[in-house]
Design a protein around this motif. Structure first.
Motif, PDB file in Angstrom:
ATOM      1  N   ARG A  18       0.829  -1.210   0.000  1.00  0.00           N
ATOM      2  CA  ARG A  18       0.000   0.000   0.000  1.00  0.00           C
ATOM      3  C   ARG A  18       0.861   1.257   0.000  1.00  0.00           C
ATOM      4  N   HIS A  19       1.973   1.205   0.711  1.00  0.00           N
ATOM      5  CA  HIS A  19       2.893   2.351   0.758  1.00  0.00           C
ATOM      6  C   HIS A  19       4.260   1.874   0.276  1.00  0.00           C
ATOM      7  N   PRO A  20       4.579   2.055  -1.007  1.00  0.00           N
ATOM      8  CA  PRO A  20       5.880   1.624  -1.522  1.00  0.00           C
ATOM      9  C   PRO A  20       7.026   2.288  -0.778  1.00  0.00           C
ATOM     10  N   ALA A  21       8.119   1.552  -0.644  1.00  0.00           N
ATOM     11  CA  ALA A  21       9.286   2.054   0.081  1.00  0.00           C
ATOM     12  C   ALA A  21      10.163   2.888  -0.846  1.00  0.00           C
ATOM     13  N   LYS A  22      10.843   3.851  -0.258  1.00  0.00           N
ATOM     14  CA  LYS A  22      11.821   4.637  -1.002  1.00  0.00           C
ATOM     15  C   LYS A  22      13.151   3.880  -1.009  1.00  0.00           C
ATOM     16  N   TYR A  23      13.826   3.918  -2.135  1.00  0.00           N
ATOM     17  CA  TYR A  23      15.127   3.260  -2.240  1.00  0.00           C
ATOM     18  C   TYR A  23      16.127   3.951  -1.328  1.00  0.00           C
ATOM     19  N   VAL A  24      16.846   3.163  -0.529  1.00  0.00           N
ATOM     20  CA  VAL A  24      17.820   3.693   0.422  1.00  0.00           C
ATOM     21  C   VAL A  24      19.175   3.075   0.119  1.00  0.00           C
ATOM     22  N   ASP A 149       5.622  17.326   6.994  1.00  0.00           N
ATOM     23  CA  ASP A 149       4.338  17.554   6.335  1.00  0.00           C
ATOM     24  C   ASP A 149       4.412  17.203   4.860  1.00  0.00           C
ATOM     25  N   ASP A 150       5.507  17.610   4.206  1.00  0.00           N
ATOM     26  CA  ASP A 150       5.669  17.291   2.793  1.00  0.00           C
ATOM     27  C   ASP A 150       5.832  15.791   2.591  1.00  0.00           C
ATOM     28  N   GLU A 151       6.520  15.126   3.523  1.00  0.00           N
ATOM     29  CA  GLU A 151       6.694  13.681   3.415  1.00  0.00           C
ATOM     30  C   GLU A 151       5.352  12.961   3.531  1.00  0.00           C
ATOM     31  N   ASP A 152       4.485  13.464   4.380  1.00  0.00           N
ATOM     32  CA  ASP A 152       3.159  12.860   4.500  1.00  0.00           C
ATOM     33  C   ASP A 152       2.373  13.020   3.200  1.00  0.00           C
ATOM     34  N   ASP A 153       2.494  14.196   2.568  1.00  0.00           N
ATOM     35  CA  ASP A 153       1.807  14.414   1.293  1.00  0.00           C
ATOM     36  C   ASP A 153       2.348  13.486   0.218  1.00  0.00           C
ATOM     37  N   GLU A 154       3.678  13.323   0.188  1.00  0.00           N
ATOM     38  CA  GLU A 154       4.279  12.434  -0.808  1.00  0.00           C
ATOM     39  C   GLU A 154       3.881  10.989  -0.544  1.00  0.00           C
ATOM     40  N   ARG A 155       3.814  10.604   0.716  1.00  0.00           N
ATOM     41  CA  ARG A 155       3.404   9.245   1.068  1.00  0.00           C
ATOM     42  C   ARG A 155       1.984   8.971   0.583  1.00  0.00           C
ATOM     43  N   GLU A 250      21.250 -11.288 -19.951  1.00  0.00           N
ATOM     44  CA  GLU A 250      20.893 -11.407 -18.537  1.00  0.00           C
ATOM     45  C   GLU A 250      19.409 -11.100 -18.322  1.00  0.00           C
ATOM     46  N   ILE A 251      18.875 -11.595 -17.213  1.00  0.00           N
ATOM     47  CA  ILE A 251      17.488 -11.348 -16.807  1.00  0.00           C
ATOM     48  C   ILE A 251      17.526 -10.558 -15.500  1.00  0.00           C
ATOM     49  N   GLU A 252      16.873  -9.415 -15.488  1.00  0.00           N
ATOM     50  CA  GLU A 252      16.827  -8.585 -14.286  1.00  0.00           C
ATOM     51  C   GLU A 252      15.484  -8.761 -13.585  1.00  0.00           C
ATOM     52  N   ILE A 253      15.516  -8.795 -12.255  1.00  0.00           N
ATOM     53  CA  ILE A 253      14.310  -8.907 -11.449  1.00  0.00           C
ATOM     54  C   ILE A 253      14.241  -7.702 -10.521  1.00  0.00           C
ATOM     55  N   TRP A 254      13.168  -6.916 -10.669  1.00  0.00           N
ATOM     56  CA  TRP A 254      12.991  -5.672  -9.917  1.00  0.00           C
ATOM     57  C   TRP A 254      11.805  -5.801  -8.971  1.00  0.00           C
ATOM     58  N   SER A 255      11.916  -5.153  -7.828  1.00  0.00           N
ATOM     59  CA  SER A 255      10.779  -5.038  -6.922  1.00  0.00           C
ATOM     60  C   SER A 255       9.921  -3.854  -7.354  1.00  0.00           C
ATOM     61  N   LEU A 256       8.612  -4.092  -7.477  1.00  0.00           N
ATOM     62  CA  LEU A 256       7.692  -3.019  -7.847  1.00  0.00           C
ATOM     63  C   LEU A 256       7.211  -2.233  -6.641  1.00  0.00           C
ATOM     64  N   ASP A 257       7.606  -2.664  -5.450  1.00  0.00           N
ATOM     65  CA  ASP A 257       7.221  -1.973  -4.213  1.00  0.00           C
ATOM     66  C   ASP A 257       8.302  -1.030  -3.729  1.00  0.00           C
ATOM     67  N   VAL A 258       9.284  -0.737  -4.571  1.00  0.00           N
ATOM     68  CA  VAL A 258      10.360   0.199  -4.238  1.00  0.00           C
ATOM     69  C   VAL A 258      10.436   1.236  -5.351  1.00  0.00           C
ATOM     70  N   VAL A 259      10.340   2.500  -4.988  1.00  0.00           N
ATOM     71  CA  VAL A 259      10.423   3.580  -5.973  1.00  0.00           C
ATOM     72  C   VAL A 259      11.833   4.142  -5.981  1.00  0.00           C
ATOM     73  N   GLU A 260      12.223   4.701  -7.116  1.00  0.00           N
ATOM     74  CA  GLU A 260      13.542   5.298  -7.318  1.00  0.00           C
ATOM     75  C   GLU A 260      14.646   4.259  -7.182  1.00  0.00           C
ATOM     76  N   GLY A 261      14.346   3.015  -7.539  1.00  0.00           N
ATOM     77  CA  GLY A 261      15.354   1.964  -7.469  1.00  0.00           C
ATOM     78  C   GLY A 261      16.488   2.211  -8.450  1.00  0.00           C
ATOM     79  N   MET A 262      17.707   1.856  -8.028  1.00  0.00           N
ATOM     80  CA  MET A 262      18.889   2.069  -8.855  1.00  0.00           C
ATOM     81  C   MET A 262      19.417   0.783  -9.478  1.00  0.00           C
ATOM     82  N   TYR A 263      19.149  -0.361  -8.830  1.00  0.00           N
ATOM     83  CA  TYR A 263      19.693  -1.620  -9.314  1.00  0.00           C
ATOM     84  C   TYR A 263      18.715  -2.732  -8.993  1.00  0.00           C
ATOM     85  N   PRO A 264      18.603  -3.753  -9.855  1.00  0.00           N
ATOM     86  CA  PRO A 264      17.612  -4.815  -9.631  1.00  0.00           C
ATOM     87  C   PRO A 264      17.915  -5.643  -8.394  1.00  0.00           C
TER      88      PRO A 264
END
Length: 579
Positions: A18-24, A149-155, A250-264
């Motif tokens: 429901r709330h995708p995670a930000k890439y860290v 407050d802005d983080e809540d809006d983005e969430r 190669e075959i890459e596998i990405w998580s769709l529950d992570v936004v701004e991902g940099m690497y699979p």
């Protein structure tokens, strides 16, 4: 390269976080990415070493005065001086003291000559990241302007409701390839881009899966619709992932529950071992043919582009892939830890090298018989075989055209569809196929579906006897198939409706996993369109009884049944009604 969407895939409701995670990019992720990046950097390191050796050997083969000039040039290089300009002051030379007033604009007090004189530090692709100051609370970081407050809006903006579908498209625009993840709200008929992920090469196929790569295999197995479980083994894990096949092997596998991902999350195959990016020309000397040799096949990984993927929904840790290297391979998604030293899941567990003689364009598991694979190839044949005994497989020659797509019929354990480059759609019964391809096997029915190539097909999973096809003639067509073969006659196939959805040449058509008469189409104009076929009167008339029998509700839609994203310079892109 023109803009296009090469393929699209649905994600059922409730499968997304429901709330995708930000890439860290923390220390653990930094270590994982560095381990995976080293694979790609190794080739660059070898090339640099070769270039350095070649540079050192330059001039050694010269003779006479040319060799003398080169030798003298090497010796005198340090003494070269531009006679027209004054020599520069040496570093460290003290400047003479002066009591004169400094002219306006004098910047000598800032010591700009020593600006580049930095202390030695660790170098590498991520060397500058570790030196950054870390704040436990973002409110304490003066450089973060996005506060609570802005983080809540983005969430809230990134929230995916349980009633929303995700759609993943493989899009290439201006030679840049990426995954675009859309959110589709069926109740409000709203479609928008949620986030995107960059890809290294042109994408060719997508396959959604809910098995986290690198996790333990599921504890439950299904046999004859009975679930056998062990209470001492934890329940199977689930997730929301997309597997991507590209022009790379190669075959890459990405998580769709992570936004701004940099690497699979995982890479299947080893780019440092495939050598797939080095062309091998035929012939020697000046007369070289444009055609290249087939790369040497290996059982551990693909050596050419990945053209098709299929995830096994019963044995959830298995993924099948078809490639231009003429092989089909099986991958165990539970093997290895992503980013670890144990091949990162990089080696296939099985390789089928003698199934086809040309590029394998399509592959799919049979949901009713989860060990059986269906494949289609440019050698103009389809094959059905058990992955445990591939030599005992059966097949069929499909005539004078390449195979575009294959699909098992979820309502018939032995039936499957094949689409061809000449626009034909064929239906076969696997039980009647011969073990030899010397003579063509008869199809249960043949359908001339499109004027150009029949590039895509999908079978409706909600009720029996409904398929959709898409072709390079820019048309999306819905077909009704009645089961009259039970009375001894052939099946009756009729077109219910067709439409140009404005996506250009159609490369992908797929039924929604949740709504019985909703489909997605995409193609050469880099557009994604959602079409609710129930808006068509003919479709409601043809499928009303079947839907009622399957216990599904038929609801009419507004806006002609088409939902898409309208460009700023366009008006209504809903397309025109066909037959």
């Amino acid at each position: 390269m023109s803009s296009l969407i090469s393929c699209a895939s649905w994600v059922r409701r409730g499968a997304s976080a429901r709330h995708p995670a930000k890439y860290v990019l923390d220390d653990q992720e930094l270590e994982r990415v560095s381990a995976l990046a080293r694979i790609e950097l190794e080739d660059a390191r070898v090339e640099l070493e070769r270039a350095h050796k070649a540079a050192n050997q330059m001039g050694k083969g010269a003779e006479g005065e040319e060799a003398d000039d080169i030798a003298e040039g090497e010796d005198d290089e340090e003494g070269w001086v531009d006679e027209e300009d004054e020599p520069m002051d040496e570093d460290g030379q003290a400047a003479p003291q002066s009591t004169k007033k400094k002219p306006e604009g004098d910047l000598s007090e800032y010591n700009l000559d020593d600006y580049d004189e930095d202390e030695e530090h660790e170098t590498g692709p991520f060397s500058t990241i570790k030196g950054l100051t870390y704040y436990r609370d973002n409110n304490d970081d003066p450089y973060i302007t996005l506060k609570e407050d802005d983080e809540d809006d983005e969430r809230e903006e990134l929230e995916v409701l349980p009633t929303d579908n995700l759609l993943v498209t493989a899009k290439t625009e201006d030679e840049v390839s990426q995954l675009e993840i859309y959110v589709y709200d069926e109740s409000s008929e709203n479609l928008y881009v949620h986030h995107d992920l960059m890809l290294p090469n042109f994408p060719l196929c997508l396959e959604w899966l809910d098995f986290p790569p690198g996790s333990a295999p599921p504890s439950a197995t299904v046999h004859n619709d009975e679930m056998e479980t062990d209470e001492n083994i934890p329940p199977p894990r689930f997730g929301n992932y997309i597997a991507v096949g590209t022009l790379d092997p190669e075959i890459e596998i990405w998580s769709l529950d992570v936004v701004e991902g940099m690497y699979p999350d995982m890479v299947l195959g080893r780019p440092d071992k495939t050598a797939a990016h080095v062309p091998t020309p035929l012939g020697t000397g000046k007369k070289k043919r444009k055609k290249t040799k087939h790369r040497t096949i290996t059982s551990a990984h693909h050596v050419d582009a990945v053209l098709a993927l299929s995830w096994n929904r019963t044995h959830r840790n298995l993924l099948a892939s078809a490639s231009a290297d003429r092989t089909v391979k099986l991958w165990d998604l539970s093997r290895g830890t992503p980013g670890g030293d144990d091949n990162s899941g990089g080696e296939a567990i099985r390789s089928f090298d003698k199934i086809h003689k040309d590029k394998v364009q399509a592959v799919q598991w049979n949901e009713k018989e989860p060990t059986v694979l269906l494949t289609g190839s440019y050698d103009r044949t389809v094959r059905v075989f058990d992955s445990r005994a591939p030599d005992a497989g059966v097949g069929a020659a499909v005539g004078g055209a390449d195979v575009e797509a294959v699909r098992w019929d979820p309502w018939d354990a032995h039936g499957f569809y094949v689409t061809l480059e000449n626009g034909l759609v064929l239906n076969f019964d696997a039980r009647t196929l011969p073990t030899s391809l010397d003579s063509p096997a008869p199809a249960r029915f043949t359908l001339q579906a499109h004027d150009g190539a029949a590039s895509s097909i999908d079978v409706n999973p909600h009720f029996r006897g409904c398929i959709v096809t898409g072709g390079t003639d820019k048309m999306v067509k819905v077909w009704n198939i009645t089961d009259e073969e039970l009375e001894g006659s052939k099946r009756n196939v009729s077109m219910v409706t067709s439409r140009d959805l404005g996506v250009g040449k159609v490369f992908s058509t797929a039924w929604s996993p949740d709504d019985p008469l909703t489909l997605a189409a995409a193609g050469s104009k880099a557009k994604l369109q959602i079409w609710d076929v129930a808006a068509n009167f003919g479709a409601r008339k043809a499928f009303g009884a079947k839907l009622a029998q399957a216990g599904r509700e038929l609801r009419e839609k507004t806006n002609g049944g088409v939902v898409g994203i309208v460009d700023d310079d366009e008006g209504d892109n809903s397309g025109g009604e066909g037959e």
